[in-house]
Write a protein that holds these residues in place. Sequence first.
Motif, short mmCIF file in Angstrom:
data_model
loop_
_atom_site.label_atom_id
_atom_site.label_comp_id
_atom_site.label_asym_id
_atom_site.label_seq_id
_atom_site.Cartn_x
_atom_site.Cartn_y
_atom_site.Cartn_z
N GLY A 10 -24.66 46.96 13.74
CA GLY A 10 -25.35 46.73 12.47
C GLY A 10 -24.45 46.92 11.26
N ASP A 11 -23.28 47.54 11.46
CA ASP A 11 -22.32 47.62 10.37
C ASP A 11 -21.82 46.22 9.99
N TYR A 12 -21.96 45.27 10.92
CA TYR A 12 -21.46 43.92 10.70
C TYR A 12 -22.56 42.87 10.69
N ILE A 13 -23.57 43.07 11.51
CA ILE A 13 -24.69 42.13 11.58
C ILE A 13 -25.95 42.90 11.96
N VAL A 14 -27.00 42.71 11.22
CA VAL A 14 -28.24 43.45 11.46
C VAL A 14 -29.02 42.80 12.59
N ASP A 15 -29.43 43.60 13.54
CA ASP A 15 -30.28 43.16 14.64
C ASP A 15 -31.58 43.96 14.54
N PRO A 16 -32.62 43.38 13.99
CA PRO A 16 -33.88 44.12 13.79
C PRO A 16 -34.45 44.75 15.06
N ALA A 17 -34.12 44.19 16.21
CA ALA A 17 -34.62 44.74 17.47
C ALA A 17 -33.86 46.00 17.88
N MET A 18 -32.67 46.21 17.31
CA MET A 18 -31.84 47.32 17.76
C MET A 18 -31.54 48.37 16.69
N ASN A 19 -31.42 47.96 15.44
CA ASN A 19 -31.04 48.91 14.39
C ASN A 19 -32.13 49.92 14.12
#
Length: 125
Positions: free
Chosen positions: A85-94
């Motif tokens: 998530g520092d590079y790309i947000v993944d709503p299922a994981m962050n």
Amino acid sequence: HWQTTIDGVIEKRNNADPEFIVPDKLYNLYQAKDYGRYADKNGTVPVCFLSNLDITGGNSGSPIMNGKGELIGLAFDGNYEGTPGDYIVDPAMNRTISVDIRYVLFIIDKYAGATNLIKELDIKN
């Protein structure tokens, strides 16, 4: 579960392990159920909670607000699975891990006895 309580802190208590030391004063407050106004409806003190907020390095201590703009916690970590998530947000994981403000206030008031600080705050129940 999305929330931890003081019950879990005591459950993990191991004063022989530096990572799991629970000072006697905190243990005694727990034993006496002396939570003051910081107990939840279940009669325990919430300690930490997960949220689906995005966090990155350097955000520790950031306020977590509810929909009314009230402070409900302080961010301090994220989950390992959310590291990308520092590079790309993944709503299922962050996920953001936060300390519940009721625990912070409980520690300031009942454990540390810093009632002078508590008197300065406008605390909503």
